[in-house]
Design an enzyme around this catalytic site. Sequence first.
Site, PDB file in Angstrom:
ATOM      1  CB  SER A 199      31.074  30.341  31.529  1.00  0.00           C
ATOM      2  OG  SER A 199      32.356  30.766  31.946  1.00  0.00           O
ATOM      3  NE  ARG A 250      42.754  32.931  31.856  1.00  0.00           N
ATOM      4  CZ  ARG A 250      41.843  33.621  31.196  1.00  0.00           C
ATOM      5  NH1 ARG A 250      42.219  34.662  30.467  1.00  0.00           N
ATOM      6  NH2 ARG A 250      40.565  33.286  31.232  1.00  0.00           N
ATOM      7  CG  ASP A 263      41.746  30.328  33.470  1.00  0.00           C
ATOM      8  OD1 ASP A 263      42.582  29.713  32.782  1.00  0.00           O
ATOM      9  OD2 ASP A 263      40.734  30.860  32.979  1.00  0.00           O
ATOM     10  CG  ASP A 307      33.427  35.146  38.204  1.00  0.00           C
ATOM     11  OD1 ASP A 307      32.305  35.021  38.716  1.00  0.00           O
ATOM     12  OD2 ASP A 307      33.972  34.253  37.542  1.00  0.00           O
TER      13      ASP A 307
END
Length: 407
Positions: free
Chosen positions: A176, A95, A124, A16
């Site tokens: 993933s 995060r 996220d 990504d």
Amino acid sequence: MAKYNKVVLAYSGGLDTSIIIPWLKETYGCEVICVAGNVGQDAELEGLEERAKKTGASKLYIEDIQDEFVNDFVFPTLKAGAKYEDYLLGTSFARPPIAKRLVEIAKKEGADAICHGCTGKGNDQVRFELTIKALAPDMPIIAPWRIWDIKSRDQEIDYAEAHNVPIKINRETNYSKDMNLWHLSHEGLDLEDPANEPQYNKPGFLELGVSPEQAPDEPTYITLHFEKGIPTALNGEEMDGVTLIKTLNKIGGANGIGLLDIVENRLVGMKSRGVYETPGGTILYKAHEVLETICLDKATQHYKYLVAQKFGELVYDGQWYTPLREALSAFVDKTQETVTGDVKLKLYKGNMINAGVTSPYTLYSEDFASFGEDDVYNQKDSEGFINLFGLPIKVKALLDQQRENNQ
């Protein structure tokens, strides 16, 4: 379309964020500065600067925030005993510290915007953006997955190949994954169907440990020491938080500890199936919970369960920088003033078995709890207690009986 001269990108080197670099430059004609927050994914950082610059970034910051991650986010959550549907929040509380560092570097570099590679289906995006809004409320946020024409992983790979972006991706066999000091998550491919059993024994699937079947036939004993709810030593050796978690990951992983397969309710509304490896964290949660059983009074311990659930929801939903989370942390800190002591656990083929707990603040009294003869408890006192405690039940039964007799 807004115009930006300089954009700071949360960069992992994965598919990504790798293709986002050329996409940002094509779309906005801007300089791209990448930031990678090291929260324990050390191996994934190798060669990252070369890849980022080769893909078009002008600069890469690799920020070691492991200590901050553990001391300011992991341990406060551990002290709360907070989980989200049994998930130990590995991605969730990683995060905010990354986003915090993004904001700091964006301000330092005079950036016009911050960009992340989170999908519009995931949690996220919320965690990154709520932190940015809390720390830099006027900072524009770019989320390519919500605005570009790419719709799938295959299309991402097509874009990467067309733009000569160096990636290490196989279209068919890559789960993933998210790795940090606390955990490793697995999603996608065959795991998208909850009917499929995870292939724990398949070579290469598990990275932090082994399956319970492959664990040693002999148990491993460990002793953890806590000070005010914070783990400070393992087997008599004092350790900082980062070292302690890494050490427990190795010990727990070798004994098949910390595997979790759940279908969880995402914040955005859908259900998601994930498989998590959290060996060290699972041990710490267990040991902390055991210690609290002798250090907390009944009312505090029971109320703390309610707080833990709400705390876990706040962390999962990205609401770390909120008045409620701060207030709950203040409550938790008060409860932890006497959570000091040692917990011994036996680790055996995926199981954690209590092997002893001690504390200078223990509320457990062998004199009161003994089944033998004692001079501290008058058993006759229980009769009056039961009569009062059961009075509402007795009154209702008598009135029900009276009504039945009058019919």
